[in-house]
Design a protein around this motif. Structure first.
Motif, PDB file in Angstrom:
ATOM      1  N   ASN A 105       5.170  11.354  27.570  1.00  0.00           N
ATOM      2  CA  ASN A 105       4.436  10.492  28.502  1.00  0.00           C
ATOM      3  C   ASN A 105       3.763   9.312  27.805  1.00  0.00           C
ATOM      4  O   ASN A 105       2.874   8.667  28.371  1.00  0.00           O
ATOM      5  N   HIS A 106       4.182   9.030  26.578  1.00  0.00           N
ATOM      6  CA  HIS A 106       3.661   7.847  25.887  1.00  0.00           C
ATOM      7  C   HIS A 106       4.309   6.603  26.477  1.00  0.00           C
ATOM      8  O   HIS A 106       5.477   6.600  26.859  1.00  0.00           O
ATOM      9  N   VAL A 107       3.546   5.507  26.522  1.00  0.00           N
ATOM     10  CA  VAL A 107       4.005   4.298  27.189  1.00  0.00           C
ATOM     11  C   VAL A 107       5.287   3.746  26.575  1.00  0.00           C
ATOM     12  O   VAL A 107       6.123   3.149  27.281  1.00  0.00           O
ATOM     13  N   ALA A 108       5.504   3.937  25.293  1.00  0.00           N
ATOM     14  CA  ALA A 108       6.727   3.427  24.664  1.00  0.00           C
ATOM     15  C   ALA A 108       7.953   4.209  25.120  1.00  0.00           C
ATOM     16  O   ALA A 108       9.081   3.697  25.016  1.00  0.00           O
ATOM     17  N   ILE A 109       7.740   5.405  25.645  1.00  0.00           N
ATOM     18  CA  ILE A 109       8.843   6.218  26.163  1.00  0.00           C
ATOM     19  C   ILE A 109       9.032   5.972  27.657  1.00  0.00           C
ATOM     20  O   ILE A 109      10.155   5.818  28.137  1.00  0.00           O
ATOM     21  N   THR A 110       7.914   5.926  28.393  1.00  0.00           N
ATOM     22  CA  THR A 110       8.008   5.775  29.848  1.00  0.00           C
ATOM     23  C   THR A 110       8.305   4.341  30.272  1.00  0.00           C
ATOM     24  O   THR A 110       8.953   4.116  31.300  1.00  0.00           O
TER      25      THR A 110
END
Length: 528
Positions: free
Chosen positions: A283-288
């Motif tokens: 759920n890290h922004v770089a993933i989502t």
């Protein structure tokens, strides 16, 4: 037979219950730790508290090795002598008074012999030797600060009693890379992390500091349970792993219980300290939202030019404002990164609704919108929460802008971080600014007093407060002007003469507590 059975049950109850009770007490009792100027002292026997008197007793060896005093023990008279440059102390086992520099002083507890160890009252000896002694019940710790005990004369000290005790005296506590707290050795250890933080506050407060600025969002993550971002890896070593408690709530409670302010410090746009996504939580922004991320070849940055990305960061910050009793929201100077290629040409093309002609001005407008919207969001919910930023110490050099400071900084807030702090001040979008004036009074290119004067002029006549960011981390380095702890004290004395300067913030907690060049005694003395 029935009688015997009841007797047996009664005996079992009488025997087992006390044993069980004592066992649970023993398991719950914490060992008492002793911290001197931020470092824990070793003890060859466990300290203990004398019942009713509430006096902490420590082995004599702690006084000799930990505090550096000269000690002596007479087996015949059962008398301890403790000497240093400022005091001579004599305590005799069984006596209710002791001698300090020849004068009789009443004691709550005197010398005791326990398991062959000579035990002495820590507070009495510590204060007699000129130390400030702070007891923390929750952490079961005693914090000692050298050179910090107030004089009997009150305001008769080296600053002439001119220090405003209501001014902000803050310190930054960095969590990124486990710089200040929590330590990497405390991964997953709840009790150690709590005790370390409590000890940290005790040590800082004993010096005279009254506010902490704790980094709760180091890299697109959180030191609190969040529905928007993952747990920070600084707590457990693994991003996204629940540490088993709410660190932010604990830190706020500990600060407020001491009468200290707690400001939640956010790094708004840094997504990761390197470019790898392999160990990021799902759920890290770089993933989502990988489309929001710019890879600078050294770290991952959330693109400030994308409105949805800015809104996400504001939502993250507001989660804390809504759910916690913080005294303030604090941003550091990281907006656009410096010294790297930031590839946002397509973003400039797609999100330039105002048709701003220059990309540099468009970037500044992005940051301006972010600051303005965050200010409005915070104060719409909690008007009493203070919102401020600690920008780079030079807004612009005079060579680039005649209204800039008389300085020759290699980078500036306006031109390199795209932070137009002047606009924020003039529009009242921040409650305070704390420029990082990390240079000495003798550095002609970026001179401390010159820069303070420039920032003072900027806030004059506004409702924006000015706190100065200081650099104790530079003490002892080869950089010009940092060869004496007096540099910090002289900066503070300079601030006294400027009515617009309402406080100071120091970087950082660990750097202060390392006592560089003997900073702790002189800073403590200044803040008496």
């Amino acid at each position: 037979m029935k009688f015997n059975r009841w007797v047996i049950l009664a005996l079992v109850f009488l025997v087992v219950f006390p044993i069980t009770n004592r066992s649970s007490q023993a398991q719950s009792a914490k060992p008492i730790s002793i911290i001197l100027d931020g470092a824990q002292l070793a003890s060859d026997a466990p300290p203990y508290i004398v019942p009713k008197a509430n006096v902490t007793m420590v082995p004599l060896r702690v006084i000799s090795e930990g505090l550096g005093a000269s000690v002596g023990w007479s087996q015949i008279t059962k008398t301890v002598t403790v000497d240093n440059m400022d005091a001579s102390i004599k305590l005799t086992s069984g006596k209710t008074t002791g001698l300090v520099n020849g004068a009789s002083v009443p004691l709550d507890a005197s010398v005791q012999i326990r398991q062959g160890r000579v035990m002495v009252p820590l507070r009495f000896i510590g204060e007699s030797l000129g130390l400030q002694v702070v007891w923390n019940q929750t952490a079961q710790s005693v914090t000692l600060i050298s050179g910090a005990l107030p004089d009997d004369g009150g305001t008769d000290n080296n600053n002439g009693g001119n220090v405003d005790t209501s001014s902000l005296r803050g310190v930054w506590i960095s969590s990124v890379f486990n710089l200040d707290w929590p330590s990497s050795t405390s991964y997953g250890k709840i009790d150690q992390q709590k005790q370390d933080f409590s000890n940290l506050l005790d040590s800082l407060q004993a010096i005279g500091l009254n506010a902490v600025f704790v980094q709760v969002r180091p890299s697109g993550d959180a030191l609190y349970p969040s529905s928007l971002v993952p747990w920070s890896k600084t707590l457990t070593g693994i991003q996204g792993k629940d540490p088993g408690y709410d660190p932010l709530q604990y830190m706020i409670d500990e600060a407020h219980s001491r009468g200290m302010q707690f400001h939640a410090w956010f790094n708004p746009f840094r997504a990761n300290t390197d470019t790898s996504t392999a160990k990021l939580a799902s759920n890290h922004v770089a993933i989502t939202n990988p489309e929001w991320i710019v890879n600078t070849k050294s770290q991952l940055i959330i693109n400030p030019g994308i409105p949805e990305a800015r809104s996400h960061v504001i939502d993250v910050i507001m989660e804390v404002v809504n759910n916690y009793d913080v005294d303030g929201v604090h941003l550091d100077d990281y907006f656009y990164p410096t010294g790297v290629t930031f590839n946002d040409t397509s973003t400039y093309t797609n999100y330039n609704s105002k048709n701003i002609a220059k990309k540099e001005d468009w970037r500044r407008d992005n940051v301006n919108q972010f600051i303005q919207q965050l200010d409005q969001s915070i104060h719409a919910v909690k008007p009493s929460v203070s919102f401020g930023v600690s920008p780079f110490g030079v807004w612009r050099n005079k060579s680039s802008d005649i209204t800039g400071s008389d300085s020759k900084a290699g980078i500036t807030a306006y031109d390199d971080y795209y932070a137009d702090v002047r606009a924020w001040i003039q529009n009242g979008w921040v409650d305070y600014v704390s420029p990082q004036i990390y240079w000495s009074l003798s550095n002609k290119n970026v001179q401390y007093d010159t820069l303070v004067k420039w920032w003072s002029t900027e806030v004059k006549g506004t409702d924006v407060k000015l706190y100065i960011g200081h650099a104790p981390y530079k003490l002892g380095t080869p950089e010009i002007g940092w060869q004496s702890a007096d540099e910090i004290i002289n900066q503070l004395k300079y601030n006294e003469n400027d009515a617009n300067v309402e406080g100071s913030i120091f970087f950082s907690a660990k750097n202060i507590l390392k006592n560089p060049l003997g900073l702790i005694p002189v800073l403590s003395d200044y803040y008496k």
